[in-house]
Design an enzyme around this catalytic site. Sequence first.
Site, PDB file in Angstrom:
ATOM      1  N   CYS A   1     -16.127  -2.297  15.739  1.00 27.91           N
ATOM      2  CA  CYS A   1     -16.156  -3.542  14.954  1.00 27.91           C
ATOM      3  C   CYS A   1     -17.015  -4.522  15.738  1.00 27.91           C
ATOM      4  CB  CYS A   1     -14.747  -4.061  14.706  1.00 27.91           C
ATOM      5  SG  CYS A   1     -13.801  -4.361  16.232  1.00 27.91           S
TER       6      CYS A   1
ATOM      7  N   ARG B   1     -21.626  -8.888   7.466  1.00 28.76           N
ATOM      8  CA  ARG B   1     -21.958  -8.754   8.883  1.00 28.76           C
ATOM      9  C   ARG B   1     -22.607  -7.396   9.148  1.00 28.76           C
ATOM     10  NH1 ARG B   1     -17.286  -9.822  12.851  1.00 28.76           N
ATOM     11  NH2 ARG B   1     -19.017  -9.923  14.341  1.00 28.76           N
TER      12      ARG B   1
END
Length: 287
Positions: free
Chosen positions: A243, A187
């Site tokens: 995050c 990611r």
Amino acid sequence: MEATVTKRWLLARLYEPEQTIVDCRFTLGKPEAGRESYEQEHIPGAVYLDLELDLSSPVEEHGGRHPLPDPQLLAARLSKLGIGNDSRIVAYDDESGMNAARLWWLLHYLGHEQVYILEGGFSTWKAEKFPVTDHQPVRVPSSFQASVQPQMLVDVDKVRQVSANMEPSASAVGLSAVLIDSRAHERFLGLEETLDKKAGHIPGAFNFFWKETQNEDGSYKSAEELQEHFSELDKDAEIIVYCGSGVTACPNVLALEKAGYRNVRLYAGSWSDWISYEGNAIAVREE
């Protein structure tokens, strides 16, 4: 005292009146699953807090997928559950501690220090034959007074400033301010993205996947192991952790503090907030 406690530590103190156990189980994409699991079985005496209904505020244009809850609303919810300023709180989940760490961080943000995470979570508790129940406790309301610690947070403007001042580098050594991306490496690189509308990372950020701070049994690595894990970060640097939505950054905040870093701050909106602003740059490879 460490930020985490063992199963045997909790078992020995299971019914102490000054303690509240909080079940934080939650499954992304299945918002009812956590509460249903709690109602089916949980650690005796535990109450339930929902990641999206209790530990987040409603999603808006900016602020990310899990905006921080209003401090006074969260304080009122804690009070209703019988949690006061003198309470000792032990949180657990079944997601490697990420939701429990969200509560751990939020309580520190509200000025409450006596909060701990159960190592291993619910499944290992049950697997090792520790007691479980479906009985939901009746709680006498208490009074939780929030003392918000704004220095624990940064906003998007601060992140823009730090990002703009970070030259592409293979090392964080010597940097006075560092952005840490807590997501999985795929990611971070922008190779896959199943949760947010855009893939990639904030320019200049370094990738430290949050699960790499833990052992296979769900316990956190030792302070020495974590110091080695974060060794390229200067202890005096300002470390800003993010995050996808501000949840899995919290285990990294805990791990950094355990490793001895004292200037650690959370970008709560995280990647999902960053990409909500059209002008923010996106990186899709390692600098």
